[in-house]
Design a protein around this motif. Structure first.
Motif, PDB file in Angstrom:
ATOM      1  N   MET A 171       1.657   3.367   5.145  1.00 15.49           N
ATOM      2  CA  MET A 171       0.397   2.891   4.610  1.00 15.49           C
ATOM      3  C   MET A 171       0.541   1.610   3.800  1.00 15.49           C
ATOM      4  SD  MET A 171      -1.410   5.092   5.997  1.00 15.49           S
ATOM      5  CE  MET A 171      -1.452   6.765   6.597  1.00 15.49           C
ATOM      6  N   SER A 172       1.344   0.679   4.274  1.00 11.28           N
ATOM      7  CA  SER A 172       1.443  -0.615   3.627  1.00 11.28           C
ATOM      8  C   SER A 172       0.631  -1.624   4.424  1.00 11.28           C
ATOM      9  CB  SER A 172       2.898  -1.087   3.532  1.00 11.28           C
ATOM     10  OG  SER A 172       2.974  -2.281   2.801  1.00 11.28           O
ATOM     11  N   ALA A 173      -0.558  -1.924   3.924  1.00  4.74           N
ATOM     12  CA  ALA A 173      -1.480  -2.774   4.672  1.00  4.74           C
ATOM     13  C   ALA A 173      -1.554  -4.180   4.093  1.00  4.74           C
ATOM     14  CB  ALA A 173      -2.878  -2.144   4.673  1.00  4.74           C
ATOM     15  N   ASN A 174      -0.623  -4.543   3.209  1.00  2.00           N
ATOM     16  CA  ASN A 174      -0.735  -5.845   2.541  1.00  2.00           C
ATOM     17  C   ASN A 174       0.322  -6.836   3.029  1.00  2.00           C
ATOM     18  OD1 ASN A 174       1.404  -4.550   1.424  1.00  2.00           O
ATOM     19  ND2 ASN A 174       0.526  -4.334  -0.613  1.00  2.00           N
ATOM     20  N   LYS A 175       0.560  -6.818   4.325  1.00  2.00           N
ATOM     21  CA  LYS A 175       1.353  -7.827   5.016  1.00  2.00           C
ATOM     22  C   LYS A 175       2.766  -7.978   4.443  1.00  2.00           C
ATOM     23  CE  LYS A 175      -2.783 -10.368   6.408  1.00  2.00           C
ATOM     24  NZ  LYS A 175      -3.529 -11.636   6.387  1.00  2.00           N
ATOM     25  N   GLY A 176       3.393  -6.834   4.163  1.00  2.00           N
ATOM     26  CA  GLY A 176       4.784  -6.871   3.759  1.00  2.00           C
ATOM     27  C   GLY A 176       5.047  -7.146   2.308  1.00  2.00           C
ATOM     28  N   GLU A 177       3.998  -7.341   1.492  1.00  2.00           N
ATOM     29  CA  GLU A 177       4.197  -7.608   0.078  1.00  2.00           C
ATOM     30  C   GLU A 177       4.933  -6.449  -0.592  1.00  2.00           C
ATOM     31  OE1 GLU A 177       1.508  -9.806  -3.270  1.00  2.00           O
ATOM     32  OE2 GLU A 177       0.562  -8.215  -2.114  1.00  2.00           O
ATOM     33  N   PHE A 178       4.578  -5.240  -0.199  1.00  2.00           N
ATOM     34  CA  PHE A 178       5.289  -4.040  -0.621  1.00  2.00           C
ATOM     35  C   PHE A 178       5.536  -3.209   0.627  1.00  2.00           C
ATOM     36  CE2 PHE A 178       2.272  -5.140  -4.023  1.00  2.00           C
ATOM     37  CZ  PHE A 178       3.166  -5.457  -5.030  1.00  2.00           C
ATOM     38  N   LYS A 179       6.730  -2.659   0.759  1.00  2.00           N
ATOM     39  CA  LYS A 179       6.977  -1.823   1.930  1.00  2.00           C
ATOM     40  C   LYS A 179       6.086  -0.601   1.936  1.00  2.00           C
ATOM     41  CE  LYS A 179      11.530  -3.050   3.641  1.00  2.00           C
ATOM     42  NZ  LYS A 179      12.849  -2.538   4.041  1.00  2.00           N
ATOM     43  N   SER A 180       5.808  -0.060   0.780  1.00  2.00           N
ATOM     44  CA  SER A 180       4.810   0.997   0.644  1.00  2.00           C
ATOM     45  C   SER A 180       4.220   0.874  -0.739  1.00  2.00           C
ATOM     46  CB  SER A 180       5.421   2.380   0.819  1.00  2.00           C
ATOM     47  OG  SER A 180       4.493   3.369   0.397  1.00  2.00           O
ATOM     48  N   GLN A 181       2.936   0.559  -0.810  1.00  2.00           N
ATOM     49  CA  GLN A 181       2.344   0.405  -2.129  1.00  2.00           C
ATOM     50  C   GLN A 181       2.269   1.730  -2.884  1.00  2.00           C
ATOM     51  OE1 GLN A 181       0.631  -1.284   0.474  1.00  2.00           O
ATOM     52  NE2 GLN A 181      -1.451  -0.495   0.602  1.00  2.00           N
ATOM     53  N   PHE A 182       2.163   2.866  -2.161  1.00  2.00           N
ATOM     54  CA  PHE A 182       2.112   4.152  -2.844  1.00  2.00           C
ATOM     55  C   PHE A 182       3.461   4.497  -3.464  1.00  2.00           C
ATOM     56  CE2 PHE A 182      -1.456   4.492   0.153  1.00  2.00           C
ATOM     57  CZ  PHE A 182      -2.455   4.873  -0.723  1.00  2.00           C
ATOM     58  N   LEU A 183       4.545   4.311  -2.704  1.00  2.00           N
ATOM     59  CA  LEU A 183       5.878   4.537  -3.263  1.00  2.00           C
ATOM     60  C   LEU A 183       6.144   3.598  -4.436  1.00  2.00           C
ATOM     61  CD1 LEU A 183       8.201   5.039  -0.163  1.00  2.00           C
ATOM     62  CD2 LEU A 183       7.882   6.636  -2.041  1.00  2.00           C
ATOM     63  N   THR A 184       5.695   2.356  -4.313  1.00  2.00           N
ATOM     64  CA  THR A 184       5.878   1.390  -5.392  1.00  2.00           C
ATOM     65  C   THR A 184       5.136   1.831  -6.643  1.00  2.00           C
ATOM     66  OG1 THR A 184       6.114  -0.421  -3.796  1.00  2.00           O
ATOM     67  CG2 THR A 184       5.595  -1.028  -6.061  1.00  2.00           C
ATOM     68  N   ALA A 185       3.901   2.308  -6.476  1.00  2.00           N
ATOM     69  CA  ALA A 185       3.114   2.771  -7.623  1.00  2.00           C
ATOM     70  C   ALA A 185       3.797   3.943  -8.312  1.00  2.00           C
ATOM     71  CB  ALA A 185       1.709   3.153  -7.178  1.00  2.00           C
ATOM     72  N   VAL A 186       4.303   4.888  -7.524  1.00  2.00           N
ATOM     73  CA  VAL A 186       4.996   6.040  -8.103  1.00  2.00           C
ATOM     74  C   VAL A 186       6.247   5.585  -8.838  1.00  2.00           C
ATOM     75  CG1 VAL A 186       6.225   8.179  -7.579  1.00  2.00           C
ATOM     76  CG2 VAL A 186       4.094   7.665  -6.394  1.00  2.00           C
ATOM     77  N   ALA A 187       6.997   4.652  -8.242  1.00  2.00           N
ATOM     78  CA  ALA A 187       8.224   4.159  -8.870  1.00  2.00           C
ATOM     79  C   ALA A 187       7.923   3.457 -10.191  1.00  2.00           C
ATOM     80  CB  ALA A 187       8.945   3.212  -7.914  1.00  2.00           C
ATOM     81  N   LEU A 188       6.845   2.700 -10.243  1.00  2.00           N
ATOM     82  CA  LEU A 188       6.467   2.022 -11.484  1.00  2.00           C
ATOM     83  C   LEU A 188       6.192   3.028 -12.595  1.00  2.00           C
ATOM     84  CD1 LEU A 188       4.083  -0.741 -10.065  1.00  2.00           C
ATOM     85  CD2 LEU A 188       6.329  -1.095 -11.102  1.00  2.00           C
ATOM     86  N   CYS A 189       5.548   4.120 -12.237  1.00  2.00           N
ATOM     87  CA  CYS A 189       5.278   5.173 -13.222  1.00  2.00           C
ATOM     88  C   CYS A 189       6.572   5.827 -13.673  1.00  2.00           C
ATOM     89  CB  CYS A 189       4.341   6.220 -12.632  1.00  2.00           C
ATOM     90  SG  CYS A 189       2.678   5.627 -12.251  1.00  2.00           S
ATOM     91  N   ARG A 190       7.453   6.135 -12.728  1.00  2.00           N
ATOM     92  CA  ARG A 190       8.704   6.808 -13.057  1.00  2.00           C
ATOM     93  C   ARG A 190       9.629   5.922 -13.889  1.00  2.00           C
ATOM     94  NH1 ARG A 190       9.879  11.513 -10.311  1.00  2.00           N
ATOM     95  NH2 ARG A 190       7.927  12.546  -9.780  1.00  2.00           N
TER      96      ARG A 190
END
Length: 477
Positions: free
Chosen positions: A183-202
């Motif tokens: 579910m990364s729809a932002n042209k490769g900016e993040f490989k997965s924005q959901f995983l990135t969001a979770v990682a930022l929280c962690r």
């Protein structure tokens, strides 16, 4: 080829695949750097690959099935609608013929006959929600590894039953919550924005998390639907399964949420009936509530209490709809769940679809199309001067390289590990969704003990933790 030789070939595949990493395949959200896919492309013998059976081959299977065919060879399809099995058989044979595999596909109307095939070691389950648990449990008992679409369960109790059988059988089980992988729809900016969001929280970049909001949209209303004969291709009695035996109802597709199908109890539209699903609360909650609980560190826990308001398209009494000829899941709702770590989660039908995470150092919004700052500069800093180390995402992804969801499943079939979308955490997020539906159906606060997994002080609400099941279709853990 003799059966023992086929088994030997599959073991060889598992030993080879255990050391490779799953990546992307076909869908626009997938990545393309896939050693496992390279292995797939080089495979000349169908006997080197897992043997697949597909149970439920309707609308959603058209995505799930072809993805599975990148990693396994299908030998059987099953559905209670012969119109669906005819199409799925043709699709599987066409895909496999292009790879030099001319094996014919068996067709079944009863999933138990497919499970009897000893050669099949992996199944996909893409049925309506109220069939997931029973088929999954029986598949594990039959020695199959399972990929099952979300939401996995119709009730909280079903989740407990699945976990019990999973522990007993040691099977590999992936739930189809693809937001954990893709579910990364932002042209490769993040490989997965959901995983990135979770990682930022962690990592603590948002500071202490105080609130999280899941906007998931509401269900649709159909208006009264007339009783009509079920389509001749459907075994309607079996389609109903554990749910009450009722007449088929259908109306024009102008009243449906998916214009491919008429408004009815059946294909695709089953989502909007509490008899078979949980409306948007479970349909999309299975995605966003899952990510939200992961982000706040509650993926193996649950709320202490949950309450909210809702609008249903039909009147309710004692938590049950009083009309049986139209959609009954909530069209509007706003629910608040309070977790043991003092985080407040809101689940709502309005506002932009996505997850808003509020911390003491900033607030971010993540969806299938975006990852952005709401307040603060958490994402801006991530892009410019403080990127996430790759090992942070890898650790979050259970030590594997994030990529294709189906690929992760087959990698774990080889390694015998549980995939990224495991049953244990999915059960916990679905428990929150089921509790939310109980609260809005009864129109009162529900207290939950996440350690004992029990509703406290409310016998009527506790009656919704499991349901009466039609004789012959009981889910037995």
């Amino acid at each position: 080829m003799a059966a023992h030789k086929r088994s030997s070939s599959r073991r060889q595949f598992l030993q080879t695949a255990a050391g490779v990493t799953a990546g992307a395949v076909v869908a626009p959200y997938f990545f393309s750097d896939s050693p496992l896919m390279a292995q797939d492309a080089k495979t000349k013998s169908a006997n080197d690959r897992p043997v697949l059976g597909c149970i439920g081959v309707g609308d959603r299977w058209n995505a799930v099935g072809p993805q599975a065919l990148n990693f396994a060879d299908c030998v059987a399809v099953c559905d209670v609608d012969t119109a669906m099995t005819d199409k799925a058989k043709a699709k599987c044979e066409d895909v496999q013929a292009k790879k030099g595999n001319t094996r014919k596909i068996e067709v079944f109307g009863d999933y138990r006959k497919l499970l009897d095939n000893k050669d099949i070691n992996v199944v996909t389950i893409v049925t309506p929600d109220h069939w997931h648990s029973k088929i999954a449990i029986e598949a594990m008992r039959a020695g199959k590894d399972v990929y099952c679409e979300k939401p996995l369960t119709l009730t909280i109790d079903e989740g407990k039953q699945i976990i019990k059988v999973l522990k007993e059988t040691g099977r590999v089980f992936q739930v189809g919550t693809q937001q954990r992988s893709e579910m990364s729809a932002n042209k490769g900016e993040f490989k997965s924005q959901f995983l990135t969001a979770v990682a930022l929280c962690r990592q603590g970049r948002l500071g202490d998390i105080k609130k999280v909001q899941c906007a998931i949209g509401g269900s649709v209303a159909s208006g009264p639907l007339p009783k009509v004969a079920a389509p001749s291709t459907i075994n309607w009695e079996m389609w109903l399964g554990q749910a009450p035996l009722v007449d088929y109802v259908a109306g024009p597709n102008t009243a449906s949420s998916n214009k491919t199908y008429p408004a009815s109890r059946c294909h695709y539209e089953f989502r909007w009936w509490y008899e078979y699903s949980g409306g948007k609360m479970t349909d999309w909650g299975a995605h966003h509530v899952d990510i939200a609980q992961w982000a706040i560190g509650m993926e193996n826990s649950g709320p202490n209490s949950i309450e909210g308001t809702a609008k249903h398209p039909v009147p309710f009494k004692d938590g049950w709809p009083t009309l049986d000829n139209q959609y009954n899941a909530a069209t509007e709702f706003k629910v608040v769940a309070n977790f043991p770590n003092q985080v407040e989660m809101t689940i709502r039908s309005d506002t932009e679809n996505g997850i808003t995470i509020e911390g003491t150092k900033g607030t971010i919004f993540v969806s299938r199309g975006a990852l952005r700052d709401v307040t603060g500069t958490v994402i801006a800093d991530l892009k410019s001067e403080n990127p996430l180390p790759e090992e942070v995402i890898t650790k979050l992804y259970k030590g594997k390289k994030p990529g294709n969801h189906m690929g992760n499943f087959f990698e774990c079939v080889a390694s015998r590990e549980q995939p990224i979308s495991d049953v244990y955490t999915h059960h916990r997020s679905m428990t929150t969704c089921h509790l939310a539906n109980i609260a809005i159906r009864l129109d009162r606060k529900v207290k939950w003990n996440p350690e004992t997994e029990q509703i406290e002080g409310d016998d009527q609400a506790n009656g919704f933790v499991k349901r009466e099941q039609r004789k012959g279709y009981e889910v037995v853990g």
